[in-house]
Design a protein around this motif. Structure first.
Motif, mmCIF file in Angstrom:
data_model
loop_
_atom_site.group_PDB
_atom_site.id
_atom_site.type_symbol
_atom_site.label_atom_id
_atom_site.label_comp_id
_atom_site.label_asym_id
_atom_site.label_seq_id
_atom_site.Cartn_x
_atom_site.Cartn_y
_atom_site.Cartn_z
ATOM 1 N N TRP A 72 16.149 -3.103 5.355
ATOM 2 C CA TRP A 72 15.528 -4.048 4.410
ATOM 3 C C TRP A 72 15.562 -3.474 3.005
ATOM 4 C CZ3 TRP A 72 11.891 -1.119 2.127
ATOM 5 C CH2 TRP A 72 11.327 -0.080 2.877
ATOM 6 N N ASP A 82 7.524 6.050 4.924
ATOM 7 C CA ASP A 82 6.181 6.397 5.397
ATOM 8 C C ASP A 82 6.276 7.397 6.557
ATOM 9 O OD1 ASP A 82 5.861 3.796 3.924
ATOM 10 O OD2 ASP A 82 3.770 4.133 4.448
ATOM 11 N N TRP A 104 7.875 2.304 8.718
ATOM 12 C CA TRP A 104 9.041 2.310 7.831
ATOM 13 C C TRP A 104 9.452 3.766 7.569
ATOM 14 C CZ3 TRP A 104 4.483 -0.288 5.816
ATOM 15 C CH2 TRP A 104 4.472 -1.656 6.051
ATOM 16 N N ASP A 144 13.124 -3.950 -0.631
ATOM 17 C CA ASP A 144 12.043 -4.600 -1.373
ATOM 18 C C ASP A 144 12.478 -4.770 -2.829
ATOM 19 O OD1 ASP A 144 10.365 -4.768 0.823
ATOM 20 O OD2 ASP A 144 9.504 -2.780 0.495
ATOM 21 N N GLU A 187 7.764 -8.673 10.988
ATOM 22 C CA GLU A 187 8.183 -7.292 11.242
ATOM 23 C C GLU A 187 8.136 -6.943 12.727
ATOM 24 O OE1 GLU A 187 8.714 -4.852 8.456
ATOM 25 O OE2 GLU A 187 7.036 -5.243 7.119
ATOM 26 N N SER A 190 10.106 -8.376 0.035
ATOM 27 C CA SER A 190 11.277 -7.954 0.807
ATOM 28 C C SER A 190 12.387 -8.999 0.732
ATOM 29 C CB SER A 190 10.893 -7.726 2.261
ATOM 30 O OG SER A 190 9.890 -6.738 2.321
ATOM 31 N N THR A 237 0.837 -1.202 0.000
ATOM 32 C CA THR A 237 0.000 0.000 0.000
ATOM 33 C C THR A 237 0.878 1.262 0.000
ATOM 34 O OG1 THR A 237 -0.144 -0.356 2.381
ATOM 35 C CG2 THR A 237 -2.101 -0.848 1.123
ATOM 36 N N ASP A 238 0.413 2.295 -0.697
ATOM 37 C CA ASP A 238 1.114 3.590 -0.763
ATOM 38 C C ASP A 238 2.556 3.435 -1.215
ATOM 39 O OD1 ASP A 238 -1.014 5.079 0.143
ATOM 40 O OD2 ASP A 238 -0.525 4.717 2.248
HETATM 41 N N1 SPD Z 1 4.102 2.019 2.244
HETATM 42 C C1 SPD Z 1 4.597 0.693 2.158
HETATM 43 C C2 SPD Z 1 6.055 0.553 2.425
HETATM 44 C C3 SPD Z 1 6.471 -0.875 2.302
HETATM 45 C C4 SPD Z 1 7.758 -1.157 2.902
HETATM 46 N N2 SPD Z 1 8.096 -2.499 2.883
HETATM 47 C C5 SPD Z 1 8.984 -2.792 3.919
HETATM 48 C C6 SPD Z 1 9.179 -4.207 4.192
HETATM 49 C C7 SPD Z 1 10.163 -4.416 5.284
HETATM 50 N N3 SPD Z 1 10.231 -5.762 5.703
#
Ligand code: SPD
Length: 351
Positions: free
Chosen positions: A261, A238, A235, A263, A177, A88, A41-42
């Motif tokens: 991390w 965000d 995170w 992605d 997480e 991830s 999301t986002d």
């Molecule tokens: N707004 C979504 C951000 C996604 C970040 N993913 C992080 C995963 C860490 N395990």
């Protein structure tokens, strides 16, 4: 679905024959004309999608999820119809082992050279056979300094919150997480299976639980900005976006450290539009496109030449620039035993 798979393969063959990455859009891929993205999301810039469609004629659909666990369950169920997913680093090996994503040989793509060499060969995919970096960041927490002035320098403020945060704590809805960050707070390694440590972990999470408003990895920024939550696991990107809407929010680099991390884009087995997926992955390694995504989501990308296009406000923000002396513990794939333990801890917590 079988039929769709073979169409995808034909499109790849056509793409290779016509010079898939040379700018020529193969007729067959054009007629397929769609790319189905499944991302967090986002996490997908609308401008990026519009630009991709404008340049290639390929329409894009976007569905979203909030955790690697949700993505894993979805792909395991099969028949998703997705062409691109974003997983991830700690989950990529699981997707490879379970044959849920397919080879893409990213090193053969024209824009692969734009990746920072340190991200070309990543420990979870050393030959870039299956994946390409999307973005990377850190995991920690943000709190509202107008609710609690601090100072705050420990993950203890999240896991053993002061009374003022009672009922105002927001935690991720993902076992990996939550448990990884709690283990970091305890000074224990990720994937820990030591029974004494796990008992202590459960105790910490159960002590925190009465203060927790919600375990949900979606909508975190909205909760912080609205005041529904005053402290939240979050995170870095965000967190930056939330602070830009509410200046009293602070992202904490704790003395115990932060989780790191990355992605990664990958193509599920059975993707209906494999050729379009490869085009999108190549498109994302273009510096300007990588910067569009970074400017939207707030995370670092793996394309150094994107730096001049990143907005100065973001580029100089604390969330985007972890301190040099930060203890950053990068996540990794846990062995089966640890995954089982994580599930047990999570089940206990959520019952
Ligand atoms: N707004 C979504 C951000 C996604 C970040 N993913 C992080 C995963 C860490 N395990």
């Amino acid at each position: 679905m079988q039929f769709k798979i073979s169409v995808g393969k034909l499109a790849v063959a056509a793409g290779l024959a016509c010079g898939l990455f040379a700018g020529a859009v193969p007729a067959q891929a054009q007629s397929a004309g769609v790319l189905h993205i499944y991302n967090w999301t986002d996490y997908t810039a609308p401008d990026l999608i519009a630009k991709f469609t404008k340049e290639t004629g390929i329409k894009v659909t976007l569905d979203t999820y909030d955790s690697n666990e949700t993505l894993l369950a979805k792909l395991k169920a099969g028949g998703t119809g997705y062409d691109i997913v974003v997983a991830s680093n700690d989950f990529v090996p699981i997707f490879i082992d379970q044959k849920l994503i397919q080879p893409i040989n990213a090193a053969d793509m024209p824009n692969f050279k734009n990746l920072d060499p340190k991200w070309q060969a990543r420990p979870w995919d050393p030959k870039a056979a299956y994946s390409v970096p999307w973005q990377w960041g850190t995991t920690s927490f943000s709190y509202d300094s107008s609710v609690y002035p601090g100072p705050v320098d420990s993950l203890g403020t999240l896991f053993n919150p002061p009374a003022v945060f009672s009922g105002k704590v927001s935690m991720f809805g993902s076992p990996s997480e939550v448990i990884n960050l709690a283990l970091l707070y305890m000074g224990k390694p990720i994937c820990d299976t030591n029974p004494a440590d796990l008992n202590a972990l459960v105790k910490i999470l159960e002590t925190q639980k009465p203060s927790v408003k919600v375990y949900n990895s979606a909508g975190i920024s909205d909760r912080l900005v609205s005041g529904e939550a005053a402290i939240a696991q979050i995170w870095s990107g965000d967190a930056a976006r939330a602070r830009m809407q509410k200046a009293t929010l602070r992202y904490v680099y704790a003395k115990e450290g932060a989780i790191g991390w990355m992605d990664n884009m990958a193509v599920p087995v059975g993707a209906p539009d494999y050729a379009n997926a490869l085009k999108f992955i190549n498109f994302m390694m273009d510096p300007k496109n990588a910067a569009i995504e970074t400017n939207f989501a707030g995370y670092q990308n793996a394309v150094p030449a994107s730096a001049p296009y990143v907005t100065p406000t973001l580029a100089s923000s604390p969330e985007f620039n972890p301190p040099k002396d930060l203890k950053m513990v990068f996540t990794k794939s846990c062995p089966a035993l640890a995954i089982k333990d994580y599930d047990r801890v999570w089940t206990l917590l959520r019952q």
